[in-house]
Design an enzyme around this catalytic site. Structure first.
Site, PDB file in Angstrom:
ATOM      1  N   CYS A  80      39.876  47.536  33.605  1.00 31.61           N
ATOM      2  CA  CYS A  80      39.783  48.250  34.889  1.00 31.61           C
ATOM      3  C   CYS A  80      40.986  47.883  35.775  1.00 31.61           C
ATOM      4  O   CYS A  80      42.129  48.051  35.363  1.00 31.61           O
ATOM      5  CB  CYS A  80      38.446  47.938  35.562  1.00 31.61           C
ATOM      6  SG  CYS A  80      38.068  49.028  36.963  1.00 31.61           S
ATOM      7  N   GLN A  81      40.763  47.385  36.955  1.00 30.36           N
ATOM      8  CA  GLN A  81      41.864  46.982  37.821  1.00 30.36           C
ATOM      9  C   GLN A  81      42.722  45.919  37.136  1.00 30.36           C
ATOM     10  O   GLN A  81      43.951  45.907  37.295  1.00 30.36           O
ATOM     11  CB  GLN A  81      41.325  46.452  39.143  1.00 30.36           C
ATOM     12  CG  GLN A  81      42.384  46.043  40.147  1.00 30.36           C
ATOM     13  CD  GLN A  81      41.801  45.281  41.322  1.00 30.36           C
ATOM     14  OE1 GLN A  81      40.869  44.498  41.165  1.00 30.36           O
ATOM     15  NE2 GLN A  81      42.339  45.511  42.501  1.00 30.36           N
TER      16      GLN A  81
END
Length: 354
Positions: free
Chosen positions: A147-148
């Protein structure tokens, strides 16, 4: 529109079944202890400020020549990758012979208010990579960004390609302005400077509320209505509470890094449009020349597939592979299908390159 027909006998049976489950729930709840998580043994190999790097210990020694360092997002706790015995990306990678490390970001507080993306990417991630490389006496390691953390890993690999043997991204946003990206649509007109200058660090409860509002009925009502069906099942209740604990066990966000991430990635979309600068250096995805495996989820409501699929158009490597997983943003870690499909795919892809 035809009228709804209610069968009295069937309706009464459903009422009695619900009553039995509610009665049994008292016994179930009395017999439950605090739910645990993070089932795999691990050892600390590096610590700096609130950041800790762990090495996981499998039931047998790893056979992989190059270790994997998992770089998780800042917005949630990383034990999602090792949630429980039968839902653990880490455990299944270890069973395949991989050597798995992980960055635990900890819980930022007021002392971390001015941390920047440069501090995270050229600072913490770089020194974590150095620590793992020293631990295994290597110059390069494999990165697995989630994700991030996947966006951070792309930046790191572009800025420090000599330190990354292979790069794996999971449910990672690359194009932050696809039409179906609801989070992006929400923040386009947000005054980020006023927001951060007012709040300082961004409270975890506020972030959680935003995520829950992406699917308000499903995440705030339906799942608790469905809870009635498992009230008499201790194992299912433990699984439910373990997931709830992870959802609401979120760290605050360091204000300055949050400011830069939203302005440069969401509002500016600079990762694909260009102009993204980390620590004075411009990030060019074309500098990513090592092999890349991009894993995304087809029913992801946080990182739409289109936001991730474009990675292959921007990296400089000719060895690019993408894997579409039939599931959602969380299911890619914890569903039964994910346990069967994702760790073997990662292992086989790495084995062909290491």
């Amino acid at each position: 529109m035809q009228p709804i027909r209610i069968e009295p006998a069937k309706a009464m049976d459903e009422v009695l079944t619900t009553q039995r489950k509610l009665a049994a729930a008292l016994d179930t709840l009395r017999s439950m202890d605090d739910v645990d998580f993070g089932v795999t043994a691990k050892e600390e190999i590096y610590r700096e400020d609130k950041v800790v790097v762990y090495r996981f210990k499998g039931e047998r020694a790893p056979t992989a020549k190059v270790p994997i360092l998992i770089v998780y997002a800042l917005v949630n706790r990383p034990y999602m990758v090792d949630l429980q015995d039968d839902r653990s990306l880490v455990k299944n990678l270890l069973a395949k012979g991989e050597d798995v490390y992980l960055i635990d970001w900890g819980y930022p507080d007021a002392a971390d208010r001015w941390l920047t993306l440069d501090d995270y990417i050229n600072g913490y991630i770089k020194r974590a990579v150095d620590a793992v490389a020293r631990h295994r006496r290597l110059r390069k390691i494999n990165l697995l960004g989630i994700c991030q953390g996947g966006a951070f890993s792309l930046c790191f690999a572009a800025l420090h390609p000599a330190r990354v043997q292979n790069l794996i991204t999971m449910v990672t946003p690359v194009d932050f302005q696809t039409p179906d990206n609801m989070l992006s649509n929400w923040v386009q007109k947000l005054d980020i400077d006023l927001f951060v200058d007012t709040l300082g660090n961004v409270p975890a409860d506020l972030m959680n509320l935003c995520y829950l509002m992406l699917k308000p009925v499903r995440l705030n009502q339906q799942k608790y209505i469905g809870l009635v069906d498992i009230l008499d099942n201790k194992v299912e209740m433990e699984n439910f509470l373990r997931m709830e604990k992870w959802i609401f066990d979120s760290p605050d966000q360091a204000g300055e890094a949050f400011r830069q991430f939203l302005k440069d990635f969401y509002q500016g979309n600079k990762l694909v449009k260009g102009g993204l600068r980390i620590g004075g250096q411009e990030v060019h995805l074309g500098n990513i020349t090592m092999p890349v495996l991009n894993v995304f989820a087809e029913q992801d409501h946080l990182v739409p597939p289109a936001a991730s699929r474009v990675l292959g158009e921007h990296v400089g490597t000719k060895d690019y592979t993408q894997l579409a997983f039939r599931g959602g943003h969380i299911g890619i870690y914890v569903s039964g299908r994910a346990q069967r499909e994702v760790p073997p795919a990662i292992h086989d892809w790495l084995a062909a390159r290491c």
